[in-house]
Scaffold this active site. Structure first.
Site, short mmCIF file in Angstrom:
data_model
loop_
_atom_site.label_atom_id
_atom_site.label_comp_id
_atom_site.label_asym_id
_atom_site.label_seq_id
_atom_site.Cartn_x
_atom_site.Cartn_y
_atom_site.Cartn_z
N LYS A 1 -6.45 4.03 8.37
CA LYS A 1 -5.48 4.94 7.76
C LYS A 1 -6.01 6.37 7.71
O LYS A 1 -5.30 7.34 8.03
CB LYS A 1 -5.13 4.46 6.36
CG LYS A 1 -4.37 3.13 6.33
CD LYS A 1 -4.15 2.63 4.91
CE LYS A 1 -3.39 1.32 4.89
NZ LYS A 1 -3.18 0.81 3.52
N SER B 1 0.81 -1.22 0.00
CA SER B 1 0.00 0.00 0.00
C SER B 1 0.84 1.28 0.00
O SER B 1 0.30 2.37 -0.16
CB SER B 1 -0.94 0.02 1.20
OG SER B 1 -0.22 -0.04 2.41
#
Length: 815
Positions: free
Chosen positions: A738, A695
């Site tokens: 996140k 990611s």
């Protein structure tokens, strides 16, 4: 054998006289499964017509006859070839008819003979035979052998009830080894072939040695048999004595007006079985065990085992069930009062209650699995669900369980056997439909005792658990009415077959606003009460709680937050107990005073726009976090150096990002020579913390491209997304954690893959209101958002390249 009076009838019968060749002519009778030895009187069963006719004729003539054994004991008469060639001359007594219509006679063995030829076959056999002479030595060895045989025979007569004492008397009067050997051989239980060999052995000393050996073997068997019989008699005597004493005790108790304790216990067990209202199959099993118990003596070791088994059968809940509270609104109030947030879980439970209300007999109990980080309330929510449904709550922790028998139980053949944890917990719950929590299902182990997770496959399958089979119980038990809830921190260790049976419900980490609400609604009132501060008006201000959340705890749940609030409450309680001044308003300054320096720094992004420095976002088991990715371009030979405990996948993401830059070098104005003349160093701070995953791909690409183009990266942006070689941005996981980490770090702009737009529904609205979300599909969109314009004038890499070319030119001129 017979007495002396019986033997007198044979004295008038002389042995047959031989002819000129020494041969005698006698009637021959076949003997079936029998051999007569010389000097021994034995009964002769006459089983065939020829044997009867021959015996009667010999008796009438007052002559001897010859007895020959049949080679095949299944035959009755047989042809001459079916008879052994060596037999015994016999003096016959009168033929007698027995009650069973068979006929028999007594016969006295005289001497060994060998058949030469048969001269007649009808109506009985007649044959010529040669008398055989045996050797009877009188050596010391023969005398010693006779003495040893007599000693063994004396012991054998003492142990064998079938041998009369007169036989020993005859043996003591035997004068030759052959006579003694034949007498003893006639008393032994030997196979036909062994008896025939003894008959054919003419060396008396050798024959006696063999008989002594066979006598020793039979004596060993007799001694073992006697020992076993003695033990049986002792046990029977003990049992009879116990029965006698128990009967005496019963009579005494009856006289005193008391009942038999053991019988009283049996009656109690019978009443216990009846009162338990067991299913037919189980009731039959319990009554069978009770019947076994009734025939046992009270002191038998099996009594306790059977008694314990019946106790387990009758103490388990077979029919008792609590009535479900099917009030949806009331259940929602209970769940909301005891837990903050968690809308998905609450909705699932309310849906279950609603369906139970509308179709009570058609719904199988679901198998739920709560998955999430520690401290988010998975276990405590199970208790709330039981309270909302009005059911009993039971819990089993599976952490560290490695033995399959812990789940299914041990078989009753093992000492100390018990049912598995499932049935033990069901008995503790007392109802057939509790809320059953299997905690820490991902911590199950496996070793040579079996795989416990495989044993759970039947329990956690609504199609199978209606007839769950425990090894100890040995009868099916219905678990279909149980509401099973499992908890796990991670699904990776679970086998696919087990995961397929579970309805996964994820517990995400709490946002800062949720932690504040939980602290005010649950944690602070609990700690105020536990520490005796109810009437002291102690209040925690919001900045103080925010400081604790941001700088003193680093978790997805609220367990450590509860500990820190408890720590402050205890310190205030101590000041009160010592009579000192105490703060009533807990501020951020009081937090540092009571808790000391903060162990965690508040998450802060880059404060300035810089070249080669980009802000990424990461998921951790404790929630979200932000990453500062640094890239430096150094004079070198085109190497790529990566530091910061990067995993293989993250290193591959850096390689893909560099390949994307080289593929689009013309678009970014980067000379191809730069990739051969400069080294690239990629570093992620906090190098002791392992980092893994794809990611960070677009963040790595942004930092590398910024370092080569010398365009600054905006510090108010955080990003996440996987990159391909063509620059496509692919979706990632952990979006909620996140994004909340970026908001906690006060980053205003967040870049996400366009395919992650669906995950924004899980993010609280107040968090989205503070952020600007940018959805991208291609790396060009990312660069357009975060890279500033290139600097004016000569760039650093151009200057380094120009100076290097000048040095190379000067070196060439010097040469």
């Amino acid at each position: 054998m017979t007495d002396q009076t019986g033997i007198n009838q044979f004295y008038d019968i002389d042995n047959a006289e031989g002819d000129a060749d020494g041969l005698i002519t006698c009637i021959v009778i076949p003997l079936r499964d029998q051999i007569i030895f010389p000097n021994v009187v034995s009964p002769l069963p006459l089983r065939s017509k020829k044997a009867i006719a021959g015996a009667e004729q010999a008796y009438a003539d007052g002559k001897t006859l010859i007895g020959l054994a049949l080679k095949n004991p299944l035959l009755t008469d047989g042809a001459p070839d079916d008879l052994y060639r060596v037999g015994v001359e016999i003096a016959m007594g009168r033929v007698l008819r027995l009650p069973d219509e068979s006929q028999s006679a007594l016969g006295q063995g005289r001497r060994r003979v060998e058949i030469v030829e048969f001269t007649q076959t009808e109506p009985y056999y007649v044959a010529k035979a040669r008398p055989l002479t045996e050797t009877n030595p009188t050596t010391k060895k023969a005398t010693a052998t006779m003495q040893a045989a007599l000693n063994l025979f004396r012991e054998s007569v003492d142990l064998n009830d079938n041998l009369p004492e007169e036989v020993l008397l005859y043996a003591l009067n035997a004068t030759t080894p052959g006579w003694l050997a034949d007498l003893i051989a006639s008393t032994l239980t030997l196979p036909m072939d062994e008896r025939q060999k003894l008959l054919e052995t003419l060396d008396a000393e050798m024959r006696l040695s063999r008989v002594t050996e066979l006598l020793g073997q039979e004596l060993s068997v007799l001694e073992l048999k006697d020992e076993i019989t003695s033990q049986v008699h002792q046990e029977m005597d003990r049992t009879q004595r116990e029965i006698y004493l128990r009967e005496q005790m019963r009579v005494i108790q009856s006289e005193l007006g008391e009942d038999d304790v053991f019988q009283q216990e049996l009656d109690e067990v019978r009443e216990q079985i009846v009162a338990a209202n067991l299913p037919p199959e189980v009731n039959e099993k319990a009554m069978k065990e009770l019947s076994r118990l009734a025939i046992m003596t009270p002191m038998a070791p099996e009594v306790g085992i059977v008694r314990t088994y019946i106790d387990w059968l009758t103490s388990l809940p077979w029919h008792k069930a609590t009535e479900d509270q099917l009030d949806v609104a009331g259940a929602q109030k209970i769940l909301d009062a005891e837990h903050y947030g968690l809308p998905k879980v609450k909705d699932r439970i309310l849906e279950y209650i609603a369906v139970r209300k509308l179709a009570p007999d058609k719904l199988n109990s679901p198998i739920l699995c709560f998955v999430g980080p520690p401290g988010v309330g998975k276990t405590s929510l199970g208790k709330s669900i039981a309270s909302a449904l009005g059911r009993e709550f039971v819990r089993v922790s599976l952490g560290g369980v490695r033995d399959e028998a812990e789940i299914r139980g041990h078989r009753r053949t093992y000492i100390g056997a018990l049912p598995g944890r499932v049935l033990q917990t069901m008995r503790r719950g007392g109802t057939i439909n509790p809320v059953f929590m299997l905690d820490e299902i991902d911590k199950l182990g496996m070793d040579f005792h079996g795989d416990p997770s495989a044993a759970l496959l039947e329990i956690l399958d609504p199609e199978q658990n209606g007839t769950f089979f425990d090894h100890y119980l040995d009868v099916p038990y219905d678990l279909s009415k149980v509401l099973f809830i499992t908890t796990a921190n991670d699904l990776d260790p679970l086998p696919p077959a087990l995961m397929d049976r579970l309805e996964i419900i994820e517990f995400n980490g709490y946002t800062e606003e949720e932690k504040l609400a939980i602290a005010r609604k649950f944690l602070i009132p609990k700690q105020i009460s536990l520490n005796g501060l109810e009437n002291k008006k102690v209040v925690f201000e919001t900045p103080a709680l925010q400081t604790i959340i941001r700088e003193y705890t680093y978790e997805a749940g609220v367990r450590n937050l509860d500990r820190e609030i408890a720590n402050i409450s205890r310190k205030v309680a101590r000041l009160l107990a010592e009579g000192k001044r105490h703060p009533q308003q807990i501020t951020a300054k009081h937090v540092e005073r009571f808790l000391g320096p903060p162990p965690f720094e508040e998450l802060r992004p880059n404060e300035e726009d810089e070249i080669g420095l980009a802000t990424g976002m990461a998921w951790t088991p404790f929630g979200g976090d932000i990453l500062n990715i640094e890239v430096s371009v150094l004079a070198g030979k085109g190497g790529l150096l990566m530091t910061g405990s990067l995993g293989d996948v993250m290193q591959e993401s850096a390689q893909a990002a560099l390949s994307y830059l080289r593929f689009r070098a013309d678009e970014f104005g980067v000379p191809y020579d730069d990739f051969d003349n400069f080294d690239i160093h990629v570093h992620l701070p906090e190098g002791a913390v392992p980092k893994e995953g794809p990611s960070a791909g677009i963040t790595l690409a942004t930092a590398i491209i910024s370092a080569f183009t010398e365009r600054k990266v905006r510090s108010d942006f955080a990003m996440t997304g996987e990159i391909t070689l063509r620059g496509k941005v692919l979706p990632v996981g952990g979006v909620k954690e996140k994004v909340l980490a970026a908001r906690r770090s006060r980053v205003k702009n967040v870049i996400l893959p366009a395919q992650n737009e669906k995950d924004l529904v899980d993010i609280p609205k107040e968090a989205l209101a503070d952020l600007t979300i940018h959805l991208v599909k291609d790396m060009r969109q990312v660069l357009d958002l975060v890279l500033l314009e290139p600097p004016t004038g000569e760039r650093r890499l151009e200057r380094i390249r120009r100076e290097r070319e000048k040095d190379e030119k000067d070196d060439g001129e010097d040469e």
